[in-house]
Design an enzyme around this catalytic site. Structure first.
Site, PDB file in Angstrom:
ATOM      1  CG  ASP A 103     -80.646  15.861 -61.379  1.00  0.00           C
ATOM      2  OD1 ASP A 103     -80.299  14.717 -61.050  1.00  0.00           O
ATOM      3  OD2 ASP A 103     -81.391  16.101 -62.358  1.00  0.00           O
ATOM      4  CD  GLU A 131     -77.959   9.947 -65.027  1.00  0.00           C
ATOM      5  OE1 GLU A 131     -78.017  10.219 -66.242  1.00  0.00           O
ATOM      6  OE2 GLU A 131     -78.967   9.811 -64.316  1.00  0.00           O
TER       7      GLU A 131
END
Ligand SMILES: *[C@@H]1O[C@H](CO)[C@@H](O)[C@H](O)[C@H]1NC(C)=O
Ligand SMILES: *[C@@H]1O[C@H](CO)[C@@H](O)[C@H](O)[C@H]1NC(C)=O
Length: 348
Positions: A46, A218
């Site tokens: 991420d 997400e």
């Protein structure tokens, strides 16, 4: 001689067919390998990447209380500098909690890092914010939770701040793994929730058949770009089976991947390239998936304009099967995007 040569090539062709895995039509696109990365390009999940005015690139990533690395260029060499919040967050959600998915923006000259506090399997996560005037390790002040109320409808992870211009309305999206992507906004202090009820923007994009893990939508990241005089808002997100270990790889096509939906307003309605609604019809256009020999399950992406080359870069984490699928083996990657068709296309 000729005969045996022919039969040898025929045999090799047959063998090659037999051992080649079936081609997923979505993998047919010939995506290039990631651009080169030197220095510390591993243990990345991420990532959030931005360039400081002096030309130094900063990369923030999941775990290690948000790991910070710097480099003179997107390609590196990347040097690990330390943790953004060395003693963790003020937020307490669970024992052994972790800090995930930082999203760092320069807002009116101050850097704001939104981050998730969670743990694998936890659906009652929270999102906090820290600020800095320089991005450097040691300069971060934690302000704790942004204050979005917890809800069974969503999971407070994967924040993303979006503002188109200095005096424009801000939009702030998050979520969710279990229940899709939501959007709300922040107060003008950029530290606290505006009170606007979070509204759902994207549902599951891919719902693999017969899988025994949750379908995932997400890691949203909103980015605007003009194409032939039209201003488009692209909601990039990650979908598919997140965070696989080598022992439990997802079926081909269900691996974690980078997708996009588009709208002519930052609040939607978002549709995919086939015109399917991303809210009501599980729409989503694939931008980058597992491909070739070196790239497995790219995701956790962000988008940044690389001034040094005048191009838009899509950055992400991915696994290289030759290096391994373990959580700590994930690598930092990026590719340039072209928007000429109106949709982001990964190019070399
Ligand atoms: C590389 O960066 C990761 C965090 O992204 C860090 O945990 C690791 O210690 C770094 N390795 C070196 C050799 O600096
Ligand atoms: C999202 O995926 C889950 C699990 O596959 C499924 O139960 C749910 O109905 C899906 N949501 C939508 C809106 O399709």
């Amino acid at each position: 001689m000729l005969n045996s040569f022919l039969s040898f090539t025929t045999l090799s062709a047959l063998l090659a067919t037999a051992i080649t895995k079936p081609i997923d039509p979505r993998e047919a696109a010939s995506w290039p390998d990631p651009e080169p990365c030197t220095g510390n390009c591993s243990y990345i999940h991420d990532p959030s990447v931005l360039r400081r005015k002096d030309g130094t690139w900063f990369r923030f990533s999941t775990l290690g209380n948000i790991a910070i690395a710097t480099a003179p260029a997107l390609t590196g060499p990347w040097t690990y500098q330390g943790a953004m919040l060395p003693s963790g967050s003020k937020i307490n959600v669970v024992k052994n909690q972790q800090l995930w998915a930082p999203d760092v923006s320069n807002i009116d000259g101050t850097y704001y890092a939104y981050y998730s506090v969670s743990h694998s399997g936890l659906q009652t996560s929270d999102i906090g914010v820290a600020t800095s005037s320089s991005l450097n390790v040691g300069s971060w002040t934690d302000h704790g939770s942004v204050g979005v109320p917890k809800s069974g409808n969503y999971n407070l992870i994967d924040p993303n701040f979006f503002r188109e211009c200095a005096n424009c309305q801000n939009y702030w999206s998050f979520g969710s793994a279990w229940n899709d992507v939501y959007q709300t906004s922040l107060n003008p202090d950029f530290l606290t929730w505006s009170g606007v009820t979070p509204a759902q923007k994207l549902f599951n994009s891919t719902v693999p058949k017969g899988q025994n893990y949750p379908s995932i939508t997400e890691g949203s990241f909103l980015f605007w770009w003009p194409v032939s005089g039209t201003k488009y808002y692209y909601m990039f997100f990650s979908s598919g089976a997140c965070c696989n270990a080598g022992t439990a790889l997802a079926p081909p096509g269900d691996e974690y991947k980078i997708m996009v939906c588009r709208a002519t307003s930052p609040t939607g309605p978002f549709v995919d390239q086939a015109g399917k609604s991303c809210l009501k019809e599980n729409g989503g256009t694939l931008v980058l998936g597992t491909h070739g020999e070196n790239v497995y399950a790219p995701g956790g992406q962000g988008v940044v304009f690389d001034q040094s080359v005048g191009r838009v870069a899509l950055y992400y984490h991915y696994a290289n099967p030759k290096i391994g699928y373990g959580f700590e083996k994930f690598l930092f990657g990026f590719n340039y995007l072209e928007f000429a068709s109106g949709w982001p296309v990964v190019t070399s």
